[in-house]
Design a protein around this motif. Structure first.
Motif, PDB file in Angstrom:
ATOM      1  N   ILE A  11       0.846  -1.201   0.000  1.00  0.00           N
ATOM      2  CA  ILE A  11       0.000   0.000   0.000  1.00  0.00           C
ATOM      3  C   ILE A  11       0.881   1.250   0.000  1.00  0.00           C
ATOM      4  O   ILE A  11       0.627   2.195  -0.752  1.00  0.00           O
ATOM      5  CB  ILE A  11      -0.980  -0.018   1.186  1.00  0.00           C
ATOM      6  N   LEU A  12       1.913   1.262   0.825  1.00  0.00           N
ATOM      7  CA  LEU A  12       2.826   2.408   0.858  1.00  0.00           C
ATOM      8  C   LEU A  12       3.523   2.597  -0.487  1.00  0.00           C
ATOM      9  O   LEU A  12       3.685   3.729  -0.963  1.00  0.00           O
ATOM     10  CB  LEU A  12       3.870   2.229   1.963  1.00  0.00           C
ATOM     11  N   CYS A  14       2.365   1.751  -3.422  1.00  0.00           N
ATOM     12  CA  CYS A  14       1.361   2.264  -4.370  1.00  0.00           C
ATOM     13  C   CYS A  14       1.108   3.743  -4.136  1.00  0.00           C
ATOM     14  O   CYS A  14       1.024   4.525  -5.084  1.00  0.00           O
ATOM     15  CB  CYS A  14       0.065   1.471  -4.251  1.00  0.00           C
ATOM     16  N   VAL A  15       0.973   4.144  -2.884  1.00  0.00           N
ATOM     17  CA  VAL A  15       0.732   5.556  -2.559  1.00  0.00           C
ATOM     18  C   VAL A  15       1.930   6.396  -3.012  1.00  0.00           C
ATOM     19  O   VAL A  15       1.763   7.465  -3.604  1.00  0.00           O
ATOM     20  CB  VAL A  15       0.449   5.728  -1.053  1.00  0.00           C
ATOM     21  N   PHE A  16       3.137   5.910  -2.746  1.00  0.00           N
ATOM     22  CA  PHE A  16       4.338   6.630  -3.168  1.00  0.00           C
ATOM     23  C   PHE A  16       4.406   6.722  -4.691  1.00  0.00           C
ATOM     24  O   PHE A  16       4.750   7.757  -5.250  1.00  0.00           O
ATOM     25  CB  PHE A  16       5.591   5.942  -2.607  1.00  0.00           C
ATOM     26  N   LEU A  18       1.851   6.710  -6.797  1.00  0.00           N
ATOM     27  CA  LEU A  18       0.857   7.702  -7.219  1.00  0.00           C
ATOM     28  C   LEU A  18       1.356   9.120  -6.967  1.00  0.00           C
ATOM     29  O   LEU A  18       1.158  10.015  -7.784  1.00  0.00           O
ATOM     30  CB  LEU A  18      -0.466   7.467  -6.492  1.00  0.00           C
ATOM     31  N   TYR A  19       1.992   9.314  -5.828  1.00  0.00           N
ATOM     32  CA  TYR A  19       2.558  10.626  -5.511  1.00  0.00           C
ATOM     33  C   TYR A  19       3.558  11.045  -6.590  1.00  0.00           C
ATOM     34  O   TYR A  19       3.529  12.176  -7.076  1.00  0.00           O
ATOM     35  CB  TYR A  19       3.232  10.596  -4.135  1.00  0.00           C
TER      36      TYR A  19
END
Length: 120
Positions: A11-12, A14-16, A18-19
């Protein structure tokens, strides 16, 4: 426990990711619309200089007699495009053609533009 740690790491990541996509990519640029006031100056054509620029930069794609090849035929480009359209195409490129605004001076582009616009 191991599954939760791995899920959290995924999850981290993926979030990174996307960022990075949102904040690292350049903003989408809208196509530049030609200004209604922009006018290519009607300067006297230095045909020798324009032909030299053509031979140095255009001949590989448009042919030695403007007949086309990899690029389109330019023998009658002045009858199908305005000076402003020709200038913009040379300066900005597009449709497979590279931009020449960093390689040629504005005066050189104007000279080639005026030379090509006489091809009707």
């Amino acid at each position: 426990m191991y599954k939760r740690v791995m899920a959290g790491m995924i999850i981290l990541a993926c979030v990174f990711g996307l960022y990075l996509i949102v904040y690292s990519l350049p903003a989408k640029q809208t196509p530049e619309q030609p200004s209604a006031t922009f006018k290519v100056p009607d300067t006297p054509v230095d045909a020798d200089a324009a032909m030299q620029q053509y031979k140095s930069n255009c001949i590989a794609c448009h042919g030695d007699s403007l007949q086309g090849g990899m690029g389109p035929n330019l023998t009658k480009v002045g009858g199908t495009m305005t000076k402003e359209q020709i200038f913009k195409q040379i300066a900005k490129g597009g449709g497979g053609m590279p931009s020449f605004e960093q390689k040629l001076t504005k005066e050189q582009i104007v000279d080639v533009t005026n030379w090509l616009s006489a091809m009707k």
